[in-house]
Write an enzyme that holds these catalytic residues in place. Structure first.
Site, short mmCIF file in Angstrom:
data_model
loop_
_atom_site.label_atom_id
_atom_site.label_comp_id
_atom_site.label_asym_id
_atom_site.label_seq_id
_atom_site.Cartn_x
_atom_site.Cartn_y
_atom_site.Cartn_z
N LYS A 71 29.85 14.00 -15.11
CA LYS A 71 28.71 13.69 -15.99
C LYS A 71 29.00 13.91 -17.49
CE LYS A 71 24.68 14.10 -13.10
NZ LYS A 71 23.36 14.72 -13.02
N ASP A 108 17.79 11.31 -15.79
CA ASP A 108 17.23 12.50 -15.14
C ASP A 108 15.89 12.93 -15.77
OD1 ASP A 108 19.17 12.76 -13.21
OD2 ASP A 108 20.40 14.16 -14.36
#
Ligand code: ATR
Length: 280
Positions: A71, A108
């Site tokens: 990520k 997210d």
């Protein structure tokens, strides 16, 4: 019968990756929308990330999700990085452009807010103080989304105080840090409390948090989804608080990714939720 000119493709890159629920989720939506294609797990180790990402356009992938350990590293590889991913400091989604360029984003925060609104449609970030426990990667996405939703008063507490102080400095504005030892008192008058730590996850100790001072009207959110009801959520529910588990964040973050790749904004149906819950 006419055939589409290509097979739609997307996937999730990670290591390990076989535990990911994303293939089930996206393949459900592909089928539901009558789209011919597949979303596959892509088992890619750290050293292979750049080559794997650069191969996406040639292979006809619309993009991919990223999970551990990619990520942060992927931010250095993509051609464009959107401001939300920059602020969160991580990306979880790659979109292949028509010219073969790679754009990075992070859904997210979107997923988090959408999961809260699913549980409480009239939820507002500025309804009162929000107490956030934890200052890791998950906390960053939650904090950015709360600030963007207009939160005015965020009480941030973390076992390692320096990490909370760093986040308060970086994000500024509504964040005030509170010593970990004082976390129980930080629930007084709160409209919402959010656990972003790993405590309460399967195999981890329970989060040590006394709810006595928390108003019964407060929303209690845990980003953990294994188990679906953490000890924190169970205790909160038993005293009358509305609770939201972490599964909604996982389900909802996938929607804008699917939309960016395939041009359809899918819904989190109760059938989909049940299907994913059955794997937990
Ligand atoms: P993630 O990216 O999933 O948020 P992380 O960056 O490792 O993972 O952060 C985990 C969070 O859980 C941190 O806030 C961590 O606190 P520290 O910054 O003090 O490490 C918190 N955490 C982990 N174990 C904990 C424990 N035993 N008690 C309290 N907090 C804990």
């Amino acid at each position: 019968m006419s055939h589409p000119d290509h097979y739609l493709l997307a996937g999730v890159m990670g290591w390990p990756v076989m535990h990911s629920r994303s293939p089930k989720l996206h393949n459900y939506w592909l089928a539901r929308h009558g789209l011919i294609g597949a979303y596959v797990p892509l088992a890619i180790k750290e050293a292979g990330l750049e080559k794997a990402l650069r191969a996406l356009p040639a292979l006809g992938f619309a993009g991919c999700n990223l999970t551990i350990p990619h990520k942060e590293q992927a931010m250095k590889i993509v051609d464009h990085l959107d401001p939300v991913a920059k602020r969160i400091g991580a990306m979880n989604c790659v979109i292949v452009g028509a010219d073969g360029s790679l754009s990075g984003t992070n859904n997210d925060g979107f997923g988090y807010i959408a999961s809260i609104r699913e549980a409480k449609p009239d939820w507002r970030a500025d309804a009162g103080p929000v107490t956030v426990l934890g200052a890791g990667g998950a906390a960053r996405a939650v904090l950015v989304s709360l600030i963007d939703e207009g939160a005015k008063d965020i009480r941030l507490t973390n076992r390692t105080a320096a990490r909370a102080d760093d986040l308060a400095k970086e994000f500024g504005g509504p964040i005030k840090t509170i010593a970990w030892n004082d976390r129980h008192d930080a629930l007084q008058g709160a409209a919402m409390v959010i656990n972003t730590t790993s405590q309460g996850m399967v195999g981890q100790p329970d989060l040590d948090l006394k709810l006595d001072l928390l108003p019964q009207t407060a929303l209690v959110s845990d980003i953990v989804y294994i188990p679906l009801e953490t000890p924190l959520l169970s205790a909160a529910r038993q005293r009358g608080n509305t609770t939201v588990n972490g599964l909604g964040m996982l389900l909802h973050q996938a929607r804008p990714a699917f939309n960016a790749w395939f041009g359809v904004m899918p819904e989190v149906t109760s059938e989909l939720r049940k299907m994913i819950e059955a794997t937990i």
